[in-house]
Design a protein around this motif. Sequence first.
Motif, PDB file in Angstrom:
ATOM      1  N   UNK A  94      14.904  52.340  -4.233  1.00 41.79           N
ATOM      2  CA  UNK A  94      15.962  51.458  -4.733  1.00 41.79           C
ATOM      3  C   UNK A  94      16.930  51.051  -3.619  1.00 41.79           C
ATOM      4  N   UNK A  95      17.046  51.876  -2.605  1.00 43.96           N
ATOM      5  CA  UNK A  95      17.918  51.580  -1.460  1.00 43.96           C
ATOM      6  C   UNK A  95      17.209  50.769  -0.381  1.00 43.96           C
ATOM      7  N   UNK A  96      15.930  50.386  -0.621  1.00 48.39           N
ATOM      8  CA  UNK A  96      15.209  49.539   0.318  1.00 48.39           C
ATOM      9  C   UNK A  96      14.329  50.255   1.317  1.00 48.39           C
ATOM     10  N   UNK A  97      14.127  51.554   1.151  1.00 46.30           N
ATOM     11  CA  UNK A  97      13.287  52.322   2.061  1.00 46.30           C
ATOM     12  C   UNK A  97      11.892  52.459   1.460  1.00 46.30           C
ATOM     13  N   UNK A  98      10.861  52.107   2.209  1.00 45.60           N
ATOM     14  CA  UNK A  98       9.491  52.303   1.745  1.00 45.60           C
ATOM     15  C   UNK A  98       9.150  53.783   1.820  1.00 45.60           C
ATOM     16  N   UNK A  99       8.493  54.278   0.786  1.00 44.52           N
ATOM     17  CA  UNK A  99       8.105  55.685   0.741  1.00 44.52           C
ATOM     18  C   UNK A  99       6.586  55.754   0.634  1.00 44.52           C
ATOM     19  N   UNK A 121       2.021  60.602  -9.282  1.00 46.73           N
ATOM     20  CA  UNK A 121       2.830  60.464 -10.491  1.00 46.73           C
ATOM     21  C   UNK A 121       3.922  59.410 -10.334  1.00 46.73           C
ATOM     22  N   UNK A 122       4.052  58.825  -9.159  1.00 48.11           N
ATOM     23  CA  UNK A 122       5.164  57.919  -8.891  1.00 48.11           C
ATOM     24  C   UNK A 122       4.674  56.525  -8.513  1.00 48.11           C
ATOM     25  N   UNK A 123       4.788  55.561  -9.424  1.00 51.98           N
ATOM     26  CA  UNK A 123       4.284  54.216  -9.134  1.00 51.98           C
ATOM     27  C   UNK A 123       5.121  53.442  -8.112  1.00 51.98           C
ATOM     28  N   UNK A 124       6.284  53.929  -7.733  1.00 56.13           N
ATOM     29  CA  UNK A 124       7.140  53.217  -6.785  1.00 56.13           C
ATOM     30  C   UNK A 124       6.856  53.579  -5.333  1.00 56.13           C
ATOM     31  N   UNK A 125       5.927  54.507  -5.084  1.00 56.65           N
ATOM     32  CA  UNK A 125       5.584  54.866  -3.710  1.00 56.65           C
ATOM     33  C   UNK A 125       4.149  54.435  -3.410  1.00 56.65           C
TER      34      UNK A 125
END
Length: 103
Positions: free
Chosen positions: A63-68, A85-89
């Motif tokens: 959310x802060x703009x850092x790719x994980x 388990x995390x679709x945002x990474x």
Amino acid sequence: MGVARGGAPRARLGIYKACWVGGCPDAAVLAAIDDAIYDGVDVMSLSIGSVGKEIPGTLHAVQRGTSVVFSGGNDGPVPQTVTNAEPWVTTVAASTIDRSFPT
């Protein structure tokens, strides 16, 4: 001596230790992620893939703009699969082949 440049010459890199002999405590991982966000890193690469478990702080980082980026763990639900388990990474997995190349 001199300057080394790669594919992202303006990227900010930081290395944070969160895993110890006893494992990777959630509090240590969260502290490392918070430090990386505060330090302004562009990409976090966490080679601590965990099956079915959310790593605290990663959604906040994205959310802060850092790719994980996570390691896939290579022990997904069945052979030759990975899980996340995390679709945002972004999940990255290794592979193997069934041949050898003796030299």
